[in-house]
Design a protein around this motif. Structure first.
Motif, short mmCIF file in Angstrom:
data_model
loop_
_atom_site.label_atom_id
_atom_site.label_comp_id
_atom_site.label_asym_id
_atom_site.label_seq_id
_atom_site.Cartn_x
_atom_site.Cartn_y
_atom_site.Cartn_z
N GLU A 144 3.48 7.85 -0.67
CA GLU A 144 2.02 7.96 -0.58
C GLU A 144 1.44 6.60 -0.25
O GLU A 144 2.02 5.57 -0.57
CB GLU A 144 1.42 8.51 -1.87
CG GLU A 144 1.48 7.56 -3.05
CD GLU A 144 0.90 8.13 -4.32
OE1 GLU A 144 0.49 9.31 -4.33
OE2 GLU A 144 0.86 7.40 -5.32
N TRP A 145 0.31 6.62 0.39
CA TRP A 145 -0.40 5.40 0.72
C TRP A 145 -1.51 5.19 -0.31
O TRP A 145 -2.19 6.13 -0.71
CB TRP A 145 -1.00 5.49 2.11
CG TRP A 145 -1.72 4.25 2.52
CD1 TRP A 145 -1.16 3.11 3.00
CD2 TRP A 145 -3.12 4.02 2.47
NE1 TRP A 145 -2.13 2.17 3.24
CE2 TRP A 145 -3.34 2.71 2.94
CE3 TRP A 145 -4.20 4.79 2.09
CZ2 TRP A 145 -4.61 2.16 3.02
CZ3 TRP A 145 -5.46 4.24 2.17
CH2 TRP A 145 -5.65 2.93 2.63
N SER A 146 -1.68 3.95 -0.75
CA SER A 146 -2.70 3.62 -1.73
C SER A 146 -3.43 2.36 -1.30
O SER A 146 -2.82 1.46 -0.73
CB SER A 146 -2.03 3.40 -3.10
OG SER A 146 -2.97 2.96 -4.03
N GLU A 147 -4.70 2.30 -1.57
CA GLU A 147 -5.49 1.11 -1.20
C GLU A 147 -5.27 -0.06 -2.13
O GLU A 147 -5.72 -1.15 -1.84
CB GLU A 147 -6.98 1.47 -1.16
CG GLU A 147 -7.32 2.35 0.01
CD GLU A 147 -8.83 2.52 0.16
OE1 GLU A 147 -9.54 1.50 0.16
OE2 GLU A 147 -9.26 3.67 0.28
N PRO A 187 0.78 -1.23 0.00
CA PRO A 187 0.00 0.00 0.00
C PRO A 187 0.82 1.29 0.00
O PRO A 187 0.31 2.34 -0.38
CB PRO A 187 -0.83 -0.10 1.28
CG PRO A 187 -0.09 -1.04 2.15
CD PRO A 187 0.67 -1.95 1.25
N VAL A 188 2.08 1.26 0.39
CA VAL A 188 2.90 2.47 0.38
C VAL A 188 3.74 2.46 -0.89
O VAL A 188 4.37 1.47 -1.22
CB VAL A 188 3.81 2.56 1.62
CG1 VAL A 188 4.71 3.77 1.53
CG2 VAL A 188 2.98 2.61 2.88
N ARG A 189 3.71 3.59 -1.60
CA ARG A 189 4.48 3.72 -2.85
C ARG A 189 5.31 4.99 -2.81
O ARG A 189 4.96 5.97 -2.14
CB ARG A 189 3.52 3.80 -4.04
CG ARG A 189 2.75 2.51 -4.21
CD ARG A 189 2.13 2.46 -5.59
NE ARG A 189 1.60 1.12 -5.79
CZ ARG A 189 0.33 0.86 -5.91
NH1 ARG A 189 -0.56 1.83 -5.88
NH2 ARG A 189 -0.07 -0.38 -6.08
N CYS A 195 6.92 12.92 3.40
CA CYS A 195 5.58 12.73 2.86
C CYS A 195 5.47 13.21 1.41
O CYS A 195 4.55 12.84 0.69
CB CYS A 195 4.52 13.40 3.72
SG CYS A 195 4.68 15.19 3.83
#
Length: 69
Positions: free
Chosen positions: A65-68, A2-4, A61
């Motif tokens: 980024e966090w992604s679902e 989930p983190v890119r 930051c």
């Protein structure tokens, strides 16, 4: 994962510089720069993250980024 990383977007859209210039300014190796740019799932290690943040005076930051997905 989930983190890119958003390093490629940061280089191309915010800095508007080449990968080579980014490599020279940050002191990161060519291998690291290309891995971060070509693979968003490659998370920069602490040393690389510190070098980028110190060089451009940014917060982590701006590079992650966090992604679902």
């Amino acid at each position: 994962m989930p983190v890119r990383n958003t390093v490629r977007r940061f280089i191309e859209e915010k800095l508007k510089i080449t990968r080579y210039q980014f490599m020279k300014e940050t002191g990161l190796s060519k291998t690291t720069v290309y891995a971060l740019c070509d693979n968003p799932e490659q998370i920069p290690n602490g040393i690389a993250l510190n070098k980028i943040c110190d060089c451009y005076k940014i917060q982590p930051c701006e590079l992650l980024e966090w992604s679902e997905d």
